[in-house]
Design an enzyme around this catalytic site. Structure first.
Site, PDB file in Angstrom:
ATOM      1  N   HIS A  27       0.846  -1.686  -0.012  1.00 31.82           N
ATOM      2  CA  HIS A  27      -0.430   0.082   0.054  1.00 31.82           C
ATOM      3  C   HIS A  27       0.857   1.500   0.346  1.00 31.82           C
ATOM      4  CE1 HIS A  27      -3.149   3.242   1.136  1.00 31.82           C
ATOM      5  NE2 HIS A  27      -2.351   2.515   1.659  1.00 31.82           N
ATOM      6  N   ASP A  74       1.181   5.134  -0.259  1.00 31.03           N
ATOM      7  CA  ASP A  74       0.523   6.671  -0.020  1.00 31.03           C
ATOM      8  C   ASP A  74       1.174   7.410  -1.320  1.00 31.03           C
ATOM      9  OD1 ASP A  74      -1.186   6.128   2.461  1.00 31.03           O
ATOM     10  OD2 ASP A  74      -0.015   6.075   3.309  1.00 31.03           O
ATOM     11  N   ASP A 119      -7.410   1.249   2.496  1.00 28.56           N
ATOM     12  CA  ASP A 119      -7.100   2.588   4.076  1.00 28.56           C
ATOM     13  C   ASP A 119      -7.714   3.588   4.042  1.00 28.56           C
ATOM     14  OD1 ASP A 119      -5.576   3.318   6.473  1.00 28.56           O
ATOM     15  OD2 ASP A 119      -4.022   4.448   5.159  1.00 28.56           O
ATOM     16  N   HIS A 166      -5.512   9.422  -0.590  1.00 27.64           N
ATOM     17  CA  HIS A 166      -7.389   9.554   1.045  1.00 27.64           C
ATOM     18  C   HIS A 166      -5.572   9.973   2.001  1.00 27.64           C
ATOM     19  CE1 HIS A 166      -5.024   5.559   1.002  1.00 27.64           C
ATOM     20  NE2 HIS A 166      -4.605   6.455   2.417  1.00 27.64           N
TER      21      HIS A 166
END
Length: 1005
Positions: free
Chosen positions: A262, A264, A374, A578
């Protein structure tokens, strides 16, 4: 027998430390050269050709956000012939902070990447069996500062999040630079012992299997000579063969594991660093795939694939090859892993459009799952959009972060606003970055809520957040746990394979209706107000640009700026990631986001101006353009023409003193502002009813302390509501045209407000400018409305949701801060009121005692916060925003006024002739959300509409142009069989279910 478990556990722990030190042997130093890139990162070719100075182990390097290139030269010793040799390079790594600080990417001398370096991947293979081989490698390293303590999360303010305040002092030291022999058998023993030890520690003391494992481990350690670990590792492993071959129990939980990182797209690092993180992680994955044919890796975010294509084509080529093999799996179908609370409906549709279209066009892949592990809660609009994009599954694990209520399912069907249901899975390991540890695997099995009806779950494994991805150690654990007594069964496989099996075995999966509200991170609705304002403004400018450019193309033949709009959409979609739109990134990220929004606004304004000039024609007459979905000032929805009083009340606005303040009126609304600048009365003249509660003040500014326990930019904690200051003192209150101007000072801040009415419009506007200088405070604006209701209604994408105003249950009480788009409505039978806004998302709605009995409903907007981590100067500065109260409003009125506040009329000079809309709608409650030309360049007109009132509805959509055919299409503008869509003369008749979204494509000859 004596209970010696603690002794064995301690012996194993200490021995594993010794084994770790023996995985590499016979080290020899290498020659290091170093070049510190001045400023921002440079292209690979420039780094390779740079002038390198001599460097040595132990010397400091790396100012915050710097880039240092290393040249590594050496020779594999003759005595290492026939053995695998690795370069071991420790640039100052902390094993607990993978992805959060220093990283590197290793290149061959010809510029081809080999693999990434991080705290859990400090090696690169340089020889499998050679001797005398020359080593000539380069490493591009990033000296990213450690913020929030990495995995430990320390939320003290730090200047390191912005290069303007971070300083230039070196932060790291080179710890190791050597060539060493990799002892394969020692490493295998390490994996055996870690898996068996971790498994044993998770088993119940009354389970005989625990004792079998402990005794086997104890025997293995007896056979291991810690003075000659390499020489005795095979013998020790022999003692473990039996327990490692015992098959799993028939009832064992089944885990589908997939490699994952994951990453970001921005957070504690800027976007430019994410571009490099993606390249490092994918290089690691490709290298690991060469070594292990069992690895399957899932990666989301089309934007990250596009970065590889555009910035690291040599990595992109390898990714494409593995995608074709089916081992490197694009997932998610979105441009980025976006927030889903705050992006508008059209923006979420475009996230899916651009994401899926990229995967189809570039890789030939149709993704089937939406992958958002997330994001901070999930809108009830999402299931319908998932289905309309051609996807069928949804994955997240974030709801496991709830601080009040435990979500009751891990596999279920999620029902959205319109009744669409999608099969949804929450990995019960409660992580998107598993190490495949015994604790995580055991937790997944124990925690799984759907036992008895379902047997399987998904486990994404690999270092994430800052990237890194899966490691060979994780794969080794997965192999050993494939079929092992005492453990869940693990199979490494693609996510779509998991979803197919999970959905097939659980036909009676339970249903969860409505939004997936995260009981945490509620402050993200408000933090970094300028980022949120930029998003809202960009979304509406894009609506206008597409509408007027499409109209200009059809009406005048003006060229449609398809490439410009495509690029601009992608800029806006990236900012909806996000950790950007929610306001939870470092200051550098938000400074760049605001600059991006400013550039977007300039480009879109130019597109709008050009289209409107083409439509208005020559002349000096006033032409009014109305982009909202309702007629306004006599101008049709989505059309243009001269302003007209037809159908609208046009009484002028009056402002009169009454001895206690001022009375504002426009024939539709009468409002009173007292000498403190507070609204004391708001009456809609149609009903004659007072909207404000007895004895209350409207537009009451309230200041609360805002010091959450953790996650400063993310959280507001419930206790903030118990302490506040009413900001009732005014420095000045004076009448102005159409209203009253109020100035207040508090702390180090100043707020200036214009309370105004507009002729022909039934609301009281509050234009607000705040010079915000507070720290760790939250500023609210409240309206105590004289209605009694158990629920509030908030606009979300393509509809609205109801939420409780009471706290009867823990689920109700947890929603003390909510997200709404352009409006919040509260009402009782026969009467209601709405609060609308142009850039605010955070709200709270509560019940209050009413003077004289009963209850009232207070609606408050969360205007500004001032968290200090991860950006210590978040939100400081001047803000301009607007909100309004609409008395006597129903839901349709709230929708209309929400659009009007966000889509002001535009006036240009021209011929004064009417510009007929491309489409018009005859039927209540059906709203046009987008008018554009088709993505494929055909010139077809695409119209997206939705039912807005939550009722079954019928409507006629008429086209104001010649067309050859019309059909319903999906979000990618492909034909979609849709009930209730019927071709009629000049358009389409629609029969819509509540909140249904329909996209129509009109083919032009």
């Amino acid at each position: 027998m004596h209970d010696d478990r603690r002794l064995i556990e301690g012996r194993l722990r200490r021995t594993l430390q010794r084994i770790e030190d023996a995985v590499w042997s016979h080290p020899v130093p290498v020659d290091l050269g170093r070049w510190d890139a001045p400023g921002e990162p440079v292209p690979v070719a420039e780094g390779l050709a740079a002038p390198y100075a001599s460097a040595r182990v132990g010397e400091p390097w790396g100012p915050p956000w710097g880039t240092t290139w290393w040249r590594v030269r050496g020779e594999v010793p003759v005595e290492h012939a026939g053995r695998p040799v690795d370069l071991r390079l420790d640039l100052g790594f902390d094993p607990l902070r993978t992805g959060f600080h220093v990283e590197g990417l290793v290149y061959r001398a010809d510029g081809t990447p080999m693999k990434g370096l991080n705290p859990r991947n400090q090696w690169v293979r340089v020889s499998d069996a050679g001797a005398g081989e020359a080593v000539d490698l380069f490493v591009e390293s990033a000296s990213n500062p450690l913020l929030l303590g990495g995995g430990g999360f320390d939320f003290r303010p730090s200047p390191l999040g912005d290069p303007e305040t971070a300083g230039r002092e070196p932060m790291y030291r080179v710890v190791r630079a050597e060539l060493a022999v990799f002892e394969q058998e020692v490493w295998e023993l390490q994996q055996d012992l870690e898996v068996l030890g971790q498994l044993a520690f998770e088993l119940d003391a009354h389970d005989p299997r625990q004792w079998q494992l402990l005794r086997a481990v104890d025997r293995a350690l007896d056979r291991l000579d810690t003075a000659d670990i390499a020489g005795t590792a095979s013998a020790a492993r022999g003692e473990l063969e039996g327990v490692l071959s015992d098959p799993a129990r028939a009832s064992a939980h089944r885990i589908s594991a997939v490699g994952h990182a994951h990453i970001d797209s921005a957070w504690l690092w800027p976007v430019r660093e994410t571009v490099r993180k993606v390249a490092r992680t994918c290089s690691n994955v490709l290298a690991l795939m060469e070594d292990d044919p069992d690895l399957v890796y899932a990666m989301s975010s089309a934007q990250q694939f596009a970065w590889l294509r555009d910035h690291r084509p040599e990595v992109w080529t390898g990714v494409v090859e593995r995608v074709r093999e089916g081992r490197f799996v694009p997932v998610g179908g979105m441009w980025v892993e976006s927030d889903t609370n705050m992006p508008g409906g059209e923006a979420l549709a475009r996230q899916l459009n651009h994401g899926k279209r990229f995967f189809l066009d570039e890789l030939g892949i149709e993704t089937r799952e939406v992958w958002l592990p997330d994001s901070f809660g999930y809108t009830a609009a999402l299931p319908q959009l998932i289905a309309l994009s051609g996807s069928q599954w949804f994955l997240t694990q974030k709801i496991s972060w709830n601080t009040t209520n435990r979500f009751p399912h891990h596999s279920f069907r999620w029902e959205g606003l319109d009744g669409t249901r999608v099969f949804t899975h929450f990995p019960p390991a409660d992580t998107y970055g598993s190490e495949v540890s015994g604790a995580e695997v055991a937790h997944a099995s124990r925690n799984f809520s759907d036992k008895g009806d379902a047997t399987r779950s998904l486990l994404p494994f690999g270092w994430g957040d800052g990237g890194g991805g899966p490691t060979r150690e994780m794969l080794a654990r997965a192999k050993r746990l494939r079929d092992l007594d005492g453990s869940a069964r693990i199979e490494v496989e693609r996510p779509d394979a998991f979803f197919q099996k999970a959905e097939a075995e659980y036909p009676g999966a339970p249903v969860w209706v409505g939004e997936l509200y995260l009981e945490m991170h509620r402050g993200t609705y408000t933090s970094q107000a300028k980022t949120k304002q930029g998003n809202r403004r960009s979304e509406h400018l894009l609506r206008e640009a597409e509408l007027w450019a499409s109209t200009a193309t059809v009406r005048t033949g003006a060229p449609y700026p398809v490439e410009e709009l495509d690029r601009i959409w992608k800029v806006v979609l990236l900012q909806q990631f996000h950790d950007i739109l929610p306001g939870s990134s470092i200051g550098w990220v938000h400074r760049e986001a605001v600059a991006a929004y400013e550039a977007v606004a300039q480009e879109l304004t130019a597109i709008i101006d050009a289209a409107q000039a083409a439509l208005a024609g020559d002349g000096e007459a006033e032409v009014v353009f109305n982009a909202s979905p309702d007629p306004r000032a006599g101008v049709p929805a989505l059309g243009a023409g001269p302003r007209s009083s037809s159908g609208d009340a046009t009484d002028p606005v009056t402002v009169e003193a009454d001895g206690h303040g001022w009375v504002l009126s426009n024939g539709l609304v009468t409002a009173r502002v007292d000498d403190h600048g507070l609204l004391t009365s708001v009456v809609d003249m149609a009903s004659g009813r007072e909207a404000l509660a007895p004895g209350s003040a409207g537009n009451l500014l309230q200041l609360h302390p805002d010091t959450p326990v953790d996650f400063d930019a993310w959280d507001v904690d419930a206790y903030y509501r118990r302490t506040w200051t009413d900001l009732t003192d005014a420095e000045s209150v004076e009448p102005v045209e159409d209203g009253v101007r109020v100035v207040r000072r508090f702390g180090d801040s100043t707020v200036t407000q214009l309370l105004t009415l507009t002729s022909g419009e039934a609301r009281v506007d509050v234009g607000t400018e705040v010079d915000w200088r507070e720290r760790e405070k939250i500023l609210k604006a409240g309206f105590d409305l004289d209605v009694t209701t158990e629920r509030s209604t908030s606009e979300v994408q393509f509809g609205h949701v109801h939420r409780p105003t009471h706290t009867n249950t823990s689920w109700d009480a947890a929603k003390f801060e909510i997200c709404a788009h352009r409006w919040v409505h509260v009402g009782e039978p026969g009467y209601g009121a709405a609060v609308v806004n142009d850039s605010t998302y955070g709200h709270d709605v509560s019940r209050r005692d009413r003077e004289g009995g009963g209850t009232t409903t207070q609606v408050r907007l969360s205007l500004l916060r001032a968290p200090q981590s991860p950006d210590p100067v978040a939100d400081l500065g001047v803000h301009r925003l607007r909100y309004a109260v609409v008395p006597g409003a129903g839901i349709a009125d709230a929708i209309r006024e929400g659009y009007r506040v966000n889509l002001p009329l535009r006036v240009v000079r021209g011929s004064g002739e009417v510009v007929e809309p491309l489409v018009s709608v005859d039927g209540g409650g059906v709203v046009v959300e987008a008018v554009k030309l088709a993505d494929d360049g055909s010139g077809d007109v695409v119209v997206r509409l939705y039912e807005s009132l939550g009722a079954r509805s019928s409507a006629i959509v008429s086209a104001g142009f010649e067309f050859d055919g019309v059909e319903a299409v999906d979000l990618l503008e492909r034909p979609l069989e849709t009930a209730g869509v019927e071709r009629v003369e000049g358009g389409v008749r629609l029969a819509l279910r509540p909140f249904q979204v329909v996209t129509l494509r009109f083919a032009r000859g």
